[in-house]
Design an enzyme around this catalytic site. Structure first.
Site, short mmCIF file in Angstrom:
data_model
loop_
_atom_site.label_atom_id
_atom_site.label_comp_id
_atom_site.label_asym_id
_atom_site.label_seq_id
_atom_site.Cartn_x
_atom_site.Cartn_y
_atom_site.Cartn_z
N ARG A 78 16.28 -4.81 5.88
CA ARG A 78 15.02 -4.49 6.51
C ARG A 78 14.49 -3.24 6.32
O ARG A 78 15.39 -2.34 6.50
CB ARG A 78 15.20 -4.67 7.93
CG ARG A 78 13.98 -4.49 8.88
CD ARG A 78 13.99 -4.59 10.31
NE ARG A 78 12.78 -4.17 11.03
CZ ARG A 78 12.60 -3.42 11.95
NH1 ARG A 78 13.72 -2.62 12.36
NH2 ARG A 78 11.51 -2.77 12.43
N HIS A 122 5.89 1.10 10.48
CA HIS A 122 6.85 1.61 11.00
C HIS A 122 6.48 3.22 11.13
O HIS A 122 7.40 4.11 10.91
CB HIS A 122 8.32 1.76 10.32
CG HIS A 122 9.49 1.74 11.28
ND1 HIS A 122 10.64 0.92 11.51
CD2 HIS A 122 9.96 2.83 11.99
CE1 HIS A 122 11.56 1.45 12.04
NE2 HIS A 122 11.01 2.66 12.63
N GLU A 167 7.83 -1.55 17.12
CA GLU A 167 7.79 -1.02 18.35
C GLU A 167 6.71 -0.34 18.78
O GLU A 167 6.52 0.76 18.95
CB GLU A 167 9.06 0.22 18.35
CG GLU A 167 10.63 -0.47 17.87
CD GLU A 167 11.40 0.44 18.04
OE1 GLU A 167 11.37 2.08 18.14
OE2 GLU A 167 12.76 0.18 18.20
N ASN A 292 14.73 -4.90 18.96
CA ASN A 292 15.65 -3.53 18.55
C ASN A 292 16.23 -3.09 19.97
O ASN A 292 15.79 -2.97 20.89
CB ASN A 292 14.77 -2.47 18.18
CG ASN A 292 14.05 -2.62 16.93
OD1 ASN A 292 14.40 -3.83 16.27
ND2 ASN A 292 13.27 -1.99 16.28
N TYR A 294 19.41 -0.84 21.81
CA TYR A 294 20.44 0.20 21.87
C TYR A 294 21.23 0.47 23.22
O TYR A 294 22.09 0.71 23.13
CB TYR A 294 19.48 1.33 21.40
CG TYR A 294 19.21 1.57 19.95
CD1 TYR A 294 17.89 0.91 19.87
CD2 TYR A 294 19.91 1.98 18.86
CE1 TYR A 294 17.44 0.61 18.35
CE2 TYR A 294 19.58 1.95 17.40
CZ TYR A 294 18.33 1.24 17.48
OH TYR A 294 17.94 1.23 16.10
N GLU A 351 17.18 -4.09 15.03
CA GLU A 351 18.12 -2.77 15.04
C GLU A 351 19.25 -2.94 16.23
O GLU A 351 18.79 -3.33 17.09
CB GLU A 351 16.82 -1.86 15.27
CG GLU A 351 16.00 -1.27 14.34
CD GLU A 351 15.15 -0.19 14.40
OE1 GLU A 351 15.62 0.55 15.29
OE2 GLU A 351 14.12 -0.19 14.11
O1 LIG Z 1 16.60 6.44 17.41
C1 LIG Z 1 17.21 5.41 16.38
C2 LIG Z 1 16.13 4.39 16.02
C3 LIG Z 1 15.15 4.98 14.96
O2 LIG Z 1 15.58 5.85 13.76
C4 LIG Z 1 13.97 4.00 14.36
O3 LIG Z 1 13.14 4.35 13.46
C5 LIG Z 1 13.57 3.20 15.65
O4 LIG Z 1 12.85 1.90 15.15
C6 LIG Z 1 14.30 3.22 16.87
N1 LIG Z 1 13.72 2.43 17.92
C7 LIG Z 1 14.86 2.85 18.79
C8 LIG Z 1 14.97 2.51 20.21
C9 LIG Z 1 13.48 3.16 21.17
C10 LIG Z 1 13.52 4.41 20.90
C11 LIG Z 1 13.16 5.07 19.75
C12 LIG Z 1 12.84 6.43 19.66
C13 LIG Z 1 13.51 7.37 20.71
C14 LIG Z 1 14.30 6.84 21.85
C15 LIG Z 1 13.89 5.36 21.85
C16 LIG Z 1 15.84 3.62 18.35
N2 LIG Z 1 15.43 3.74 17.08
#
Ligand SMILES: OC[C@@H]1[C@@H](O)[C@H](O)[C@@H](O)c2[nH]c(CCc3ccccc3)c[n+]21
Length: 452
Positions: A78, A122, A167, A292, A294, A351
């Site tokens: 991706r 993105h 996102e 996505n 986390y 993600e």
């Molecule tokens: O933060 C790690 C990754 C980014 O590097 C990606 O570009 C992005 O798609 C992404 N989204 C998220 C979860 C939402 C989030 C984004 C940025 C900061 C905090 C939460 C985490 N991440």
């Protein structure tokens, strides 16, 4: 997990990146600047003044990186397209050199048996379009549909899985409400307008795809399950608002054709009247949704602006470098909620990953090869892939997993301070070193998840 996990036939194992975070050379070959080129070069906007000028130098090292993906056994990759490489002014003139970069990348992926999963947007809006109001301008839906059509005509068929936006919540919350991300605005009034135009643009791009494309298209959202910090009425109301603001604000209009009613209360006077026909544009049939994931959000009432809800940091499992709690069960809960709320739409986890403290590269085996021992990342990934398996057993149609990220890369305003990659990047030499997690993930792919 009690027995050996069995993932569905065709479940796709891959990894994810984004253009601005890995490519470097943002202005090469007549590319136009993006809002991130501009934002990162504005003093004070990023940690240490870090920029995407070099990043992982992927714009020049793309062939070696595809070889690395093949050696790791990835089935899918991706990535995102930098809009301003292809349309330097955002609309109109096509920069063939920019289009050729992505065409060559796609051909190399296919030649190595790796399925491309292309994200059109993105976060790196052409600066020229920001000068015309960016996502605050209702014309942005037409700009995005024009760009999307250029990409469909050039790549559809070779690319069979398309994503419109990555996102929209982060784009708006970070770029228009809190200002931590490009274009760095801080306005309660701008935020819902940017969100709404992003979703109109999503709908316009899907509509254009239905005319020009013939494969799969979807939307990628970052959502996280919200749990009340206590069973007090105040915390439960706050949790509901936080859930509507992050998890339903984009999926509801895209899939149900309406906003959750809490948003009118969240934004108050800043909540506009929306033209009814906008929802006919926004709500388009999707072939999949990318999620996505986390962490989760434990939520309490407080008068923080504008949600009147805030996240409560969990003391135990926040050993990630970002301080995000490790909570795999949240992914299972989220996937089950998605199916219960929106029906049986195919889902990809587009993600998932963690920035952990990675020890320096060391020749620990004495074989002359560097190793990065990242057991905490392996533990995180194992538990979250197992959580997906639990959701599949609960009946959720999850079709694949894209690990964030293939490479250590530019973490937006946090610069190069957070390493999410399963492959270590030495930014001084650009040397790539697969971490233990990369070798572990290769085994997961080879065994189709049975080795979890
Ligand atoms: O933060 C790690 C990754 C980014 O590097 C990606 O570009 C992005 O798609 C992404 N989204 C998220 C979860 C939402 C989030 C984004 C940025 C900061 C905090 C939460 C985490 N991440």
């Amino acid at each position: 997990m009690s027995q050996v996990p069995t993932f569905p036939d065709g479940f796709l194992w891959g990894a994810a990146t984004a253009a601005h975070q890995i490519e470097g050379s943002p202005l090469a070959d007549d590319a136009g600047p993006s809002i991130w080129t501009r934002f990162a070069h504005t003093p004070g906007m990023t940690l240490n003044g870090d920029t995407g000028d070099v990043a992982c130098d992927h714009y020049r090292r793309w062939k070696d990186d595809v070889r690395l993906m093949r050696d790791l056994g990835l089935q899918a990759y991706r990535f995102s397209v930098a809009w301003a490489r292809v349309l330097p002014d955002g609309t109109g003139r096509i920069n063939q050199a920019g289009l050729d970069f992505y065409s060559r990348l796609v051909d190399e992926l296919l030649a190595n048996g790796i399925e491309p999963l292309l994200t059109l947007y993105h976060w790196d809006l052409p600066a020229a379009l920001d000068d015309r109001g960016g996502w605050l301008n209702r014309d942005s839906a037409d700009w995005f549909a024009e760009y999307a059509s250029v990409m469909y005509r050039a790549l559809d068929g070779r690319v069979k899985k398309w994503v419109t936006l990555n996102e929209p919540w982060v784009i708006t919350d970070g770029g228009y409400l809190h200002g931590a991300l490009a274009p760095g605005h801080r306005s309660l009034f701008e935020a819902p307008i940017a969100s709404h135009n992003l979703m109109r643009a999503h709908g316009a791009a899907v509509r254009a795809y239905r005319e020009a494309g013939a494969h799969e298209i979807g939307l990628v959202v970052n959502i996280e399950p919200k749990y009340p910090a206590s069973d007090s009425e105040a915390d439960r109301v706050a949790t509901r608002r936080a859930h509507a603001y992050m998890n339903e604000q984009y999926l509801h209009p895209a899939l149900l054709g309406r906003y959750p009613e809490e948003l009118e209360d969240v934004f108050g006077a800043a909540w506009p009247e929306w033209p009814k026909q906008d929802f006919e544009l926004i709500r388009q049939q999707l072939d999949f949704v990318g999620i996505n994931y986390y962490t989760r959000g434990v939520t309490e009432a407080n008068d923080s602006y504008p949600l009147k809800a805030g996240s409560v940091r969990q003391p135990l499992a926040t050993y990630t470098e970002t301080g995000w709690e490790v909570y795999p069960k949240g992914l299972t809960d989220l996937l089950v909620w998605f199916k219960q709320t929106y029906g049986d739409i195919p889902v990809y986890v587009t993600e998932n990953g963690a920035a952990m403290y990675d020890p320096p590269i060391a020749d620990v085996d004495g074989d002359g090869r560097g190793r990065v021992r990242d057991p905490l990342r392996i533990d995180y990934l194992r538990k979250h892939i197992a959580a997906i398996h639990d959701a599949i057993r609960a009946g959720v149609d999850v079709r694949g997993y894209m690990l964030w990220s293939l490479l250590d890369n530019l973490e937006w305003s946090l610069g190069y301070s957070k390493r999410f990659g399963m492959v270590h990047v030495n930014y001084a030499t650009q040397e790539r070193t697969p971490k233990d997690s990369a070798h572990w993930y290769s085994g997961v792919i080879r065994s189709h998840g049975r080795s979890l």
